[in-house]
Structure formats: C-alpha cells, structure tokens
Design an enzyme around this catalytic site. Structure first.
Site, PDB file in Angstrom:
ATOM      1  CD  GLU A 101      -5.647   3.544  -3.180  1.00 33.41           C
ATOM      2  OE1 GLU A 101      -5.036   4.112  -2.280  1.00 33.41           O
ATOM      3  OE2 GLU A 101      -5.181   3.379  -4.323  1.00 33.41           O
ATOM      4  CG  HIS A 170       0.683  -5.286  -6.918  1.00 31.09           C
ATOM      5  ND1 HIS A 170       1.828  -5.164  -6.168  1.00 31.09           N
ATOM      6  CD2 HIS A 170       0.330  -4.037  -7.274  1.00 31.09           C
ATOM      7  CE1 HIS A 170       2.164  -3.892  -6.095  1.00 31.09           C
ATOM      8  NE2 HIS A 170       1.275  -3.178  -6.751  1.00 31.09           N
TER       9      HIS A 170
END
Lengths: 378, 480
Positions: A101, A170
């Site tokens: 990322e 998450h």
C-alpha cells in the site's frame, strides 16, 4: 425557548400543526436545503454499479484518469467495483499492483505530481495505515508546502468502517482520522446517487480526496433518476443532504448509518417525533451551515457514527453547534458511536459494538425528554 | 515450494515418469499443443496482459504443461542426463543435485566504475563520454559555486541569520555531473543533498537565499524550512522532509511519462540510509514490474547522520539490491565527475529507450556534518573527515582534469571564487532585508480554492491584528 414551549404545548394535547402555525409567525425560519432527486420512474441501481459506472465514465471522459490497486484488474476488483474496466481500458490504465500500500500510494502520488489523475483503491481503508504517510505528508500537504507548484489530483478510495465478522483490523472507521487533516477532502457516500455524484466530483477535484465507501452498502439498491444516470452528473463537495425533513430533532449520520437513522426516524414518527435526517455526504469540508440551520429549527441534536467515540465526527459536529447555535439548543447533544473497543468477531459481540437502530431511537427520545438520560456520571 | 532434490536421478526419473504417465492418460485428449522442453517461453506469454486477457485456455494448458511432457517421455529419457528443468510460474529453472547456499557476502565486491584517477587524469581503457570545454567549464564553475554557497550559508546559520542549513560537501561531483548529463525535461525527485542539481538548472543564488530566509520573494512562500527548495519551472520537485518518499513518487511520475510517450525520464536521489525504508523496496520492485523509465541514484556516502553503513545494511552496498529486484545497476566512483556523467548519460538512454529502471550507486563520503544540527566529530574520527575532504575532494580532482586540458587557470580560479563570494554575500544581505510573506499566505494553497472556513479565519485574523496591535509586535512582521 421556543422548543420548550412547543414541547409543553404538545404534551398538553394541542395538535402540533396549530402550534406550528402560530410559532411560524414568531420565529424566522431559515431556508432548509431540500432535494427531491428521485423521479417517479426511478431505476434501481446498486452502489457497486454506481461506483463502477462513475469510474467508467470518468475514465472515458479523461484519459489522465487511471485506476491502481490490488486485484483491480484481472480479478475485476476485490469487491468487483472495477468490473470490466481492465477489458475496456487495458492494463496501462487499470494497474494491478504488488502488495504494498505504501508503494502504490506513493507511486500514485508521484503520477499525480506529474499531472495524471490516479484513483488508488485500497482493499479496505484499514490498509491505508500502511500508506498514511503518503496520504498525509505526500498528498495532503504538498500543494501547500510547494507553494502551489505541486498539486495532487488523486483519489484514495476503499471500503471503510465495519463490515460483518471481519474482526478488529478490518473494521475501523477512519473518517475522523482523515478529516482532521487540512489539505484533504473526505467524502462518505450513502446511496447510489451519492456514490455516483461524489466519486465523479472526487475524480474531477484538483485536491486529494479520501473516498470512504462501505462494504455492506455495495450490494444495496437505491432508486436513481435519469439526472443521476447522466454522465455529467456531479454532486457538490461540502454539501450535506437532508434525507428527511423533521421538526423535533436533528439526527446526523454518514455512510451506512444513514440507512439506520432513516429506519429509526420511521419508528420515531410513529411515536410522534419527527426527526430531520441529515446525510453528511462530505466529512471534510463539513457542511456546518446545513447542520446548524437544522438545529436552529429543531433545537435538538443526535449525532450518529459507526467509528470510535473519542475525537469522532460527532464530537466535531457537537462543537460546531455549541459554538454557533448554543442558544438554540434545548437539550444536551447526544452522540451515538461505536463501542470504545477493537471490533470483536463473535456475531453477538459485534452487534453490541456497533450502533443499532434501537440505540438511535432511544437517543432521539432522550434528546426530546421522552426517556431518562444516560449520563455517565449520574 | 521447496524443490531441493537429494534423491538420485534414477529415483526422480521413475517418480516423474509414473506421475506423468497416469496424468498423460487423463489429459491426453484435451491438450494437443506439442511443446518441447527446449522451447523458450513464447514472447506473448511474457507479457501478462495478453497472457490473461486473450486466452484463458492457453493459461490452463501452460499450468499443466509438465503433464504434457508425458508425451515426450522418450525424448526426455535421452536428454535427462543433461538438463532437468522445473516449469514454475515465472519461468523455467534448472534443477541441481548439489545443495549450495548463495553466500551472504561475495568473494569480491562489485567493481566501481571510474574515469579519472585521484590526480584527475583519465585512466586507461576508460570508455567514458567525451565532454566538451564549455560543458566542462560550466560544470567546474557550478561545483565551485556550490562549495562556496555551502560554506557561506553554513556560516550564516552559525551566525543566527538562518535557522538551519545542510551542505553537500564532498558530493559536488554527484550534484553537478549528474545534472549536467540530464535534459531539462527530466524530472528530478531530490532528497535534500542535491541543491547542485537545481543550481545547474538555473536556480539563482538569490533564489536559494530567499528560500533559506523564508521571505516574500521565496517561491516557496515561506512554507518550509531552509534547503527545502523546489521549482516547477526547473522540473525540480520540492524537497520534503520525509525520507525516501520521493523514490516512490519518481516511479509514479516515470510511469506517467511513459504513458505520455515523452522523451524524458525521472531521476531520484537518496542516501544509503534511505535504502532501508519500505519505500525503497516498493519503488524498485514496482519500477521493474511497471517498466518505468526512472534512474535511481543512490548517494552512498557512508553515513546516515551517525549511523555508519555497517549498521545500516549487510549487503554489498546498494548496487546488488538493484539486481535483486530485476533492475540494471552500476556502481560508480561518486567523487569522479566524469564517471558520473557517463553513467547517467548511459542510464538515461537505457531508461527511456528501453523503458526500464536503472540503479546507480555512487560511492562517496559525506565530508560535512549531516546538517547544522549535527557535529559529526562526535561519532567519527576527525582525521577520516579531513582525509576525504582534502585528498579525495571531487572539485579539486575535476579541476586538475580541466587544467590539464588547458581549459582553466589560476587567474580564472581567483576570478571565479571572488566573484561568487561577492554574489553570495550580496544575496544574503538582500534576502535578509526583504519582507516576510504576507499573512494571506497562511491560508492559500491548502486547497485549490480556499474554502469558506479559511476565508472566514483570514478575515477574523486581520481584524484581530488591527484591533490588538500590541499582541503582534512589529519585529515579527505581519504584513497584511
């Protein structure tokens, strides 16, 4: 003051409409923003298709727009948001990335420095923590630090907040993290209309935008008018939408919570409380004028969000209302937020950690003095 | 997947044969591509895009190609003793029955390319590019200017006139020679020790001074600390304090250049310390995969503030890492201006012409302190610093070369140094007196268009300054 009079009169059984009419002559009613975007022959569109069509149209209109992220190409998108785009635009404009990322956010920023318009997809906004240095230090601050020489027309998007049974790493909501940073714009769509209009606006915007979607909303269908389906459709950044008008209490929400609040409003309506539901749409810049105008009308405020309570969006809204509309408040502001714990997995625990419709209903009642306040120090 | 083989060849052969045999029966009818082991991977299969989008059945048959080998069992038997190959996603790999670990340190370190020896004379067999007199003299002029600018601005900081400074002492050749070999269209993504690149491109001494003093004429509008130069006009992206973030940015911009089909590349500079970051890894890896025209220039100067390279990594410097990512790499003498010039010129041709990243590791020494906030004598011996500063000075080495070509003289040297000195002192004096930026500049450039809340705040601020002048003392300067 006027709010108390109205409440007292209502309790005595005087029909609300008569009270309202007389009060109207007394107080100045600011113009409330109301939109009726749904035509009678409304087509249904899922949020997923809304995002996909918005990406498709913007990529078609501007060759500088390109999509980059994990699984966006060959896999058609981790949540199928970019379905069909690789076939249509090719691997140069739909770029599948290695797992980094930080890497692809930095590369996207570099491409934006040059003048392209990248749309960086994160599998979830939770993973932006790996890239947050690039989002904040390389994207948000660059135009300022370079004195206008390096603008960053980039969009960072992905599903934000809790899904279902995906655990703590998450499920966090990052709306307050990103919206505290000057230089960024932060958007949170709810319906398909929001998704289409705001994503198009984000891609066209010359500033870096963090676009917070919601996984559970991807599959939900909403009616969309012909205007929304038009490829030039765009929503203004920084304007909230009043989803439902009301007189008794203002309830603000964004993303998935808007749906919960609308359902809560229906329940409240049966009990004689009309709630004005504000879909924030834009977290930064926050539409303070719409919120304050609404509170000046209803005199009561409930803020709803899925994220952690401390330093959350509700805290900022509450501060704004206290600063600008203090004398209009008839009750303390109620904040509904997620539990102050990392999200647990077990279904029952997860349900307790996230606001439910009943929580919103109870909070609205408390704000209207219909139930006992839950003060922490009581 | 572990594929180390310790069994005897015969055992392996029988094992494979039984596997292939049974699978050969099952799949015999489905695939009819006769693919032999000696056939190289077809060109269209190397490009993943055609690979995936055109032919999923081709993909399927590729996966099971080793089963097809069942048909070629007879030919296999003949070549078995010569070659055994594993068909792996990513390419064929030869087997070996010798368990051998790659050594963690090489017997010999990668050689370092140099053109000029320590006395500024070209070494024999150097295949360097020839530089003409005009370019060479400009290079030398700029190296001297850079050196003088560094020493004078450093002193200015010591005198309290600017708050911070960072020198390029010892790395003048890297700065100037690399810039000289590039085109103005090539995009520069600097770290912070590359002011010379901007100097070469035409940033004036006054502009440098204005940025350091953060005055109204600063093209950075007083937004950043000293030495955080940036100039869109010169294709030099503004210096940021974050370490190694520029490496990823350079790859993204290079990708954009490629998509635009421009005859230009990006060049990014970073130190030995910066190579430890995640950004370095991701950027090199990505650049290789994306085939981006970027030159990675590592200034391996031995020190990351007080961290010597022995504490930074245990690889043979940075050049071997490029190879690990599939990036063409070279190691050069960072104090040799001609070697750097040649390497950059060649790298640029490869990057743009072949659409590939190239890594250049320049071995040099940070002869000055890390910055004005550092005293490097605290962690390294003074004699080491002195030796590198004097005996291996890149400026004097290049001077010897241009002198030996008859392009320079002592008079010219004296002229240059006194003239540049004057200009620098003048620039500082002027910069010090210029007004600070207008207060409106607090609020501009946060966004493309100032938002309502900032406009409000600006109005409020102006009123407050007018109403309470005693709280805004004039020596601080709040030009409205």
């Amino acid at each position: 003051m006027l709010g108390i009079i109205r409440q007292r009169v209502a309790r005595k059984g005087v029909p609300a409409s008569i009270v309202e009419q007389s009060l109207q002559r007394i107080r100045n009613r600011p113009v409330a923003y109301a939109s009726r975007c749904y035509s009678s022959t409304a087509k249904q569109m899922t949020v997923r298709d809304a995002l996909n069509s918005a990406l498709d149209e913007e990529m078609s209109a501007d060759p500088k727009v390109f999509l980059m992220g994990e699984e966006v190409g060959e896999y058609q998108g981790a949540y199928k948001i970019s379905k069909g785009l690789l076939d249509k635009y090719g691997p140069e404009r739909v770029v599948d990335t290695p797992i980094t990322e930080a890497g692809f956010a930095g590369i996207g920023v570099g491409a934006a420095y040059y003048g392209l318009k990248p749309v960086i997809e994160f599998m979830t906004i939770n993973f932006t923590l790996q890239a947050i240095d690039h989002i904040i230090n390389s994207a948000a601050k660059s135009n300022y630090m370079s004195a206008g020489q390096m603008s960053v027309p980039i969009v960072f998007r992905g599903p934000n907040g809790a899904a279902a049974g995906v655990g703590a790493q998450h499920s966090q909501c990052y709306a307050s993290w990103y919206s505290s940073c000057p230089g960024l714009k932060v958007l949170a769509p709810y319906s398909s209309e929001d998704a289409r209009g705001l994503l198009k606006a984000a891609i066209r915007d010359p500033d870096p935008v963090v676009f917070l979607e919601n996984e559970l909303l991807y599959g939900e269908s909403f009616p969309v008018s012909a205007e929304v389906l038009d490829s030039s459709f765009c929503l203004p950044i920084g304007k909230a939408k009043i989803e439902r008008e009301g007189k008794d209490v203002t309830i603000t929400a964004f993303s998935k919570m808007v749906g919960f609040v609308l359902k809560a409003a229906e329940i409240l309506a049966e009990e004689g409380i009309t709630a004005e539901v504000i879909n924030l749409r834009s977290i930064r810049p926050l539409d303070r004028s719409t919120i304050n105008a609404s509170v000046r009308k209803t005199n009561r405020l409930v803020t709803v969000e899925e994220g952690f309570p401390q330093h959350g969006i509700g805290a900022e809204i509450c501060a704004s209302v206290v600063e600008e509309s203090f004398e209009y408040l008839d009750a303390p502001v109620e904040r509904i937020a997620g539990a102050d714990v990392p999200m647990p997995y077990a279904a029952n625990l997860e349900r307790l950690a996230v606001p439910q419709i009943e929580d919103i209903v109870r909070a609205a009642k408390r704000a209207c003095y219909r139930s006992v306040p839950m003060a922490a120090t009581a | 997947m572990a594929f180390c083989l310790t069994k005897a060849k015969k055992l392996i052969y029988n094992h494979l044969k039984s596997k292939m045999g049974s699978l050969g029966i099952i799949n015999h009818g489905n695939w009819t591509h006769p693919v032999s082991f000696s056939h190289p991977i077809p060109q269209n299969l190397k490009k993943p895009d055609t690979f995936f989008t055109n032919n999923t059945t081709l993909f399927a048959s590729r996966r099971f190609e080793s089963i097809i080998a069942g048909k070629h069992l007879d030919s296999l038997r003949n070549v078995f003793d010569e070659i055994e190959v594993l068909n792996f996603p990513g390419g064929k790999v030869k087997f070996t029955s010798e368990m051998k670990f790659l050594s963690e340190s090489p017997e010999e370190r990668i050689h370092c390319y140099r053109v000029l020896d320590d006395n500024g004379q070209p070494t024999v067999h150097s295949n360097s590019v020839q530089i003409g007199e005009e370019v060479a003299v400009k290079m030398y002029n700029d190296m001297v200017t850079l050196q003088l600018m560094d020493s004078i601005f450093y002193e200015a900081q010591r005198q309290g006139r600017i708050s911070f400074y960072l020198t390029t002492i010892g790395e003048e050749a890297i700065n100037i020679a690399s810039a000289a070999a590039l085109n103005i269209d090539d995009l520069i993504f600097p770290q912070y020790r590359e002011a010379g690149v901007l100097l070469w491109r035409g940033f004036s001494l006054q502009e440098f001074a204005n940025q350091c003093f953060g005055n109204r004429d600063d093209n950075g509008k007083g937004r950043q600390m000293p030495i955080h130069y940036g100039s869109k006009k010169h294709n030099y992206f503004t210096v940021a304090s974050t370490v190694a973030t520029q490496i990823s940015h350079a790859v993204g911009a290079a990708y954009a250049l490629k998509m635009d089909g421009r005859d230009a590349c990006t060049v990014t500079y970073f130190g030995d310390g910066g190579t430890s970051t995640g950004d370095f890894h991701a950027a090199l890896n990505f650049a290789a995969v994306m085939e981006a025209p970027v030159i990675f220039f590592c200034r391996n100067n031995g020190w990351a503030i007080s961290t010597p390279v022995s504490d930074q990594f245990r690889s043979d410097g940075i050049v071997v890492r490029g190879q690990a990512y599939g990036v063409r790499s070279i190691r050069v003498d960072g104090n040799d201006a001609l070697a750097i010039f040649s390497a950059i010129q060649a790298a640029r041709r490869m990057a743009i012409g072949e659409s590939r990243p190239v890594l250049i590791e320049a071995l040099t020494y940070r002869a000055g302190h890390h910055s004005t906030s550092d005293d490097s004598t605290k962690y390294r011996p003074v004699h080491e610093i002195e030796w590198w500063r004097v005996a291996r000075d890149p400026v004097s080495r290049f001077k010897k070369w241009i002198e030996s070509n008859g392009w320079w003289s002592d008079e010219a040297e004296f002229e240059l140094r006194s003239s540049v000195r004057k200009q620098l002192l003048h620039a500082i004096q002027v910069a010090e007196k210029v007004e600070k930026p207008a207060i409106a500049e607090i609020f501009t450039d946060v966004y493309d268009v100032p938002p309502a809340n900032l406009c409000e705040q600006e109005t409020l601020l102006r009123e407050t300054i007018k109403r309470h002048p005693q709280d805004y003392p004039s020596h601080f300067q709040f030009p409205l």
